[in-house]
Motif scaffolding. Sequence first.
Motif, PDB file in Angstrom:
ATOM      1  N   UNK A 171       2.920 -11.439  -7.470  1.00  0.00           N
ATOM      2  CA  UNK A 171       2.340 -12.212  -6.363  1.00  0.00           C
ATOM      3  C   UNK A 171       2.982 -11.787  -5.047  1.00  0.00           C
ATOM      4  N   UNK A 172       4.296 -11.594  -5.063  1.00  0.00           N
ATOM      5  CA  UNK A 172       4.985 -11.164  -3.843  1.00  0.00           C
ATOM      6  C   UNK A 172       4.473  -9.790  -3.394  1.00  0.00           C
ATOM      7  N   UNK A 173       4.290  -8.892  -4.349  1.00  0.00           N
ATOM      8  CA  UNK A 173       3.798  -7.561  -3.993  1.00  0.00           C
ATOM      9  C   UNK A 173       2.369  -7.624  -3.464  1.00  0.00           C
ATOM     10  N   UNK A 174       1.549  -8.443  -4.119  1.00  0.00           N
ATOM     11  CA  UNK A 174       0.153  -8.562  -3.698  1.00  0.00           C
ATOM     12  C   UNK A 174       0.055  -9.029  -2.246  1.00  0.00           C
ATOM     13  N   UNK A 175       0.766 -10.096  -1.925  1.00  0.00           N
ATOM     14  CA  UNK A 175       0.634 -10.618  -0.566  1.00  0.00           C
ATOM     15  C   UNK A 175       1.494  -9.842   0.433  1.00  0.00           C
ATOM     16  N   UNK A 176       2.482  -9.127  -0.085  1.00  0.00           N
ATOM     17  CA  UNK A 176       3.190  -8.183   0.769  1.00  0.00           C
ATOM     18  C   UNK A 176       2.233  -7.105   1.246  1.00  0.00           C
ATOM     19  N   UNK A 177       1.449  -6.581   0.326  1.00  0.00           N
ATOM     20  CA  UNK A 177       0.477  -5.541   0.675  1.00  0.00           C
ATOM     21  C   UNK A 177      -0.599  -6.075   1.610  1.00  0.00           C
ATOM     22  N   UNK A 178      -1.106  -7.267   1.305  1.00  0.00           N
ATOM     23  CA  UNK A 178      -2.233  -7.793   2.066  1.00  0.00           C
ATOM     24  C   UNK A 178      -1.807  -8.334   3.425  1.00  0.00           C
ATOM     25  N   UNK A 179      -0.728  -9.105   3.453  1.00  0.00           N
ATOM     26  CA  UNK A 179      -0.406  -9.859   4.665  1.00  0.00           C
ATOM     27  C   UNK A 179       0.799  -9.329   5.429  1.00  0.00           C
ATOM     28  N   UNK A 180       1.819  -8.844   4.712  1.00  0.00           N
ATOM     29  CA  UNK A 180       3.052  -8.443   5.400  1.00  0.00           C
ATOM     30  C   UNK A 180       2.910  -7.031   5.980  1.00  0.00           C
ATOM     31  N   UNK A 181       2.209  -6.172   5.249  1.00  0.00           N
ATOM     32  CA  UNK A 181       2.066  -4.786   5.698  1.00  0.00           C
ATOM     33  C   UNK A 181       1.472  -4.698   7.106  1.00  0.00           C
ATOM     34  N   UNK A 182       0.378  -5.433   7.422  1.00  0.00           N
ATOM     35  CA  UNK A 182      -0.158  -5.362   8.794  1.00  0.00           C
ATOM     36  C   UNK A 182       0.860  -5.829   9.832  1.00  0.00           C
ATOM     37  N   UNK A 183       1.656  -6.837   9.460  1.00  0.00           N
ATOM     38  CA  UNK A 183       2.664  -7.327  10.405  1.00  0.00           C
ATOM     39  C   UNK A 183       3.720  -6.265  10.663  1.00  0.00           C
ATOM     40  N   UNK A 184       4.109  -5.552   9.602  1.00  0.00           N
ATOM     41  CA  UNK A 184       5.092  -4.480   9.763  1.00  0.00           C
ATOM     42  C   UNK A 184       4.518  -3.342  10.595  1.00  0.00           C
ATOM     43  N   UNK A 185       3.230  -3.048  10.340  1.00  0.00           N
ATOM     44  CA  UNK A 185       2.598  -1.927  11.050  1.00  0.00           C
ATOM     45  C   UNK A 185       2.592  -2.164  12.557  1.00  0.00           C
ATOM     46  N   UNK A 186       2.596  -3.440  12.946  1.00  0.00           N
ATOM     47  CA  UNK A 186       2.576  -3.750  14.374  1.00  0.00           C
ATOM     48  C   UNK A 186       3.859  -3.341  15.073  1.00  0.00           C
ATOM     49  N   UNK A 187       4.905  -3.125  14.300  1.00  0.00           N
ATOM     50  CA  UNK A 187       6.172  -2.705  14.896  1.00  0.00           C
ATOM     51  C   UNK A 187       6.177  -1.212  15.196  1.00  0.00           C
ATOM     52  N   UNK A 188       5.174  -0.505  14.668  1.00  0.00           N
ATOM     53  CA  UNK A 188       5.122   0.951  14.886  1.00  0.00           C
ATOM     54  C   UNK A 188       4.643   1.267  16.301  1.00  0.00           C
ATOM     55  N   UNK A 189       4.961   2.464  16.812  1.00  0.00           N
ATOM     56  CA  UNK A 189       4.412   2.877  18.113  1.00  0.00           C
ATOM     57  C   UNK A 189       2.887   2.828  18.061  1.00  0.00           C
ATOM     58  N   UNK A 190       2.254   2.473  19.153  1.00  0.00           N
ATOM     59  CA  UNK A 190       0.811   2.216  19.100  1.00  0.00           C
ATOM     60  C   UNK A 190       0.011   3.467  18.739  1.00  0.00           C
ATOM     61  N   UNK A 191       0.530   4.646  19.060  1.00  0.00           N
ATOM     62  CA  UNK A 191      -0.205   5.856  18.700  1.00  0.00           C
ATOM     63  C   UNK A 191      -0.261   6.031  17.178  1.00  0.00           C
ATOM     64  N   UNK A 192       0.814   5.561  16.470  1.00  0.00           N
ATOM     65  CA  UNK A 192       0.816   5.598  15.016  1.00  0.00           C
ATOM     66  C   UNK A 192      -0.103   4.513  14.471  1.00  0.00           C
ATOM     67  N   UNK A 193       0.042   3.353  15.092  1.00  0.00           N
ATOM     68  CA  UNK A 193      -0.722   2.189  14.623  1.00  0.00           C
ATOM     69  C   UNK A 193      -2.194   2.481  14.479  1.00  0.00           C
ATOM     70  N   UNK A 194      -2.756   3.189  15.491  1.00  0.00           N
ATOM     71  CA  UNK A 194      -4.189   3.479  15.484  1.00  0.00           C
ATOM     72  C   UNK A 194      -4.585   4.269  14.246  1.00  0.00           C
ATOM     73  N   UNK A 195      -3.651   5.088  13.765  1.00  0.00           N
ATOM     74  CA  UNK A 195      -3.987   5.916  12.595  1.00  0.00           C
ATOM     75  C   UNK A 195      -3.722   5.190  11.290  1.00  0.00           C
ATOM     76  N   UNK A 196      -2.743   4.305  11.295  1.00  0.00           N
ATOM     77  CA  UNK A 196      -2.330   3.677  10.036  1.00  0.00           C
ATOM     78  C   UNK A 196      -3.038   2.342   9.796  1.00  0.00           C
ATOM     79  N   UNK A 197      -3.101   1.552  10.823  1.00  0.00           N
ATOM     80  CA  UNK A 197      -3.579   0.183  10.682  1.00  0.00           C
ATOM     81  C   UNK A 197      -4.922   0.055   9.962  1.00  0.00           C
ATOM     82  N   UNK A 198      -5.861   0.908  10.326  1.00  0.00           N
ATOM     83  CA  UNK A 198      -7.205   0.748   9.757  1.00  0.00           C
ATOM     84  C   UNK A 198      -7.267   1.048   8.264  1.00  0.00           C
TER      85      UNK A 198
END
Lengths: 317, 271
Positions: free
Chosen positions: B195-222
Amino acid sequence: MPARCRAAYRSGVIEAEALSKRFGSKLAVDRLTFTVRPGVVTGFLGPNGAGKSTTMRMLLGLDRPTGGSSRVNGKRYVDSAAPLHEVGALLEARAIHSGRSARNHLRALAATHGIGNRRVDEMLALVGLESVARKRAGGFSLGMGQRLGIASALLGDPQTLILDEPVNGLDPEGIVWIRTLLQRLAGEGRTVFVSSHLMSEMALMASHVIVVGQGRLIADAGIEELRSQAARDTVLVRCAEASRLAAAVSGEGVTVTASPDGALHVAGASSAQIGRAALAAGIALEELTPVRASLEEAFMEITKDFVEFDTVTGGTR
Amino acid sequence: MTQLAQPSPATRYHLSAPGILRSEWIKLRSLRSTWISLVVAAVLAIGLGVLFSALRGNDFSHHGVIPGPFFDPVAVSLRGVYLAQVAVGVLGVLLITGEYSTGMIRASLTAVPRRAPVLLAKTAVYAVASYVVAVVATFFAFLGGQAALGAYGFGVSLSSPGALRAVFGGALYLMVVGLLGLGLGFALRNTGGAIATLFGLLLILPALAQALPSSWQDHIDKYLPMTAGTQIMVTKPDAGSLSPWTGLLVFACYALAALVAGAIVLRRRDA
């Protein structure tokens, strides 16, 4: 149904060949080779931690052997086209979802093999669980759980039964019930392979025993054979002149031990020999009783070097 | 006394694919947690969809604002799916970790010693069951949501562009969340971890991705699971996001990867 009527592929023979299992640095099962035959109850005996459960799990394909192989009816269990019809199994720990009713548990297992609800209800009646069939298994006592486990083992009308400690948690009535049931199943020509750490229980149930200790084979013999090999029968003697009698019967291979109440236990001589020796020495005997070694003693004798944690060292398993 | 031996021929009972599917179906429906999870998922999807729609409609009319071109009435009415996915995902995990924690898995694998069919049958049965419930949920969430928005004059019909795809696709998204949970459950064998892994992937990963430089974010986030998967419910997409079906396909690949990992663990490890 007698064994000879069954198709050859259901020969019912369980074979283990140099079966081994290593857990990390511990060798739980060490090159076990044995054959279990149909028609009799075969006991699988050993102290706790001897590798009985692991061996049974390997026979059923639940644990992968580190070495060696096993076959049921001449082939690996996983290759069976009708596993529940070839082998019925009861495993040591409970294998039942606590949130599901007894009946639905059996129905789910039965469905895999196309076994109908009628058979499910018959098995519930056979093990005496019909009144709680629709209750959640989570609320079952240990004994009821065992009964449900037996019902699932018998579901597929199996040629072979592999049961790990089936009497665990059963009340005295339940123990008699299962003993009778297993002997009846063996009498029908089925293979019945039952593990236990209690020799006394096996003595009443099995006619052949495979004894293991620390994963190794210690004995594979008929129960009478084992009794006579492992422990010597003794003769209990009482008389007024104990020390004179002890001297009179002493000889090669004869050991005499005195118990605090003055009785003598003589091993290595028959009661007839002792009687003659007493007569020759002019000693009047008050009691002369042959004492058969119990299977329990035989079992203790042959497994004494293999007990993993004995009470002296304080460990319990 | 009951006859132990059946009079019929020995070949009467045998393992079969339909039999294993039926077995998994019986297992699924005979647990209370199944019904609770699926009802909760449907209630959340419908209730929150209607609630969000009513709030948005009221907000617009209250402030006399005319919604801009990016206002997506379809997506608003399907917003409840974001919470419903928790129930569907947790149930996916529990269907298999519940077998490990209770010991049921040993009975299941003794009946089906080849093991892989158990995973395939569980996947098929849960896919169908979760989709049926999810499609009812998204359908009524859409209808209810549009009715709520319609009260203020902002509702759309099922025939509006992308609406039908969002309704049926939103249900597919929920189904895939469930299968991702199931795959993780098979791979990790442990309720908490999966359950932790499932919601880590679904909910936490996007939050972590926001910490990346925005040029990376555009490629990874989607390409992140939830961002990709939820595109199927969007009818007014942001620039740069994946197309609805590509997004769902990317999301399905995560679930497939989890199921493959689960299958490998199931085959290799002792039960």
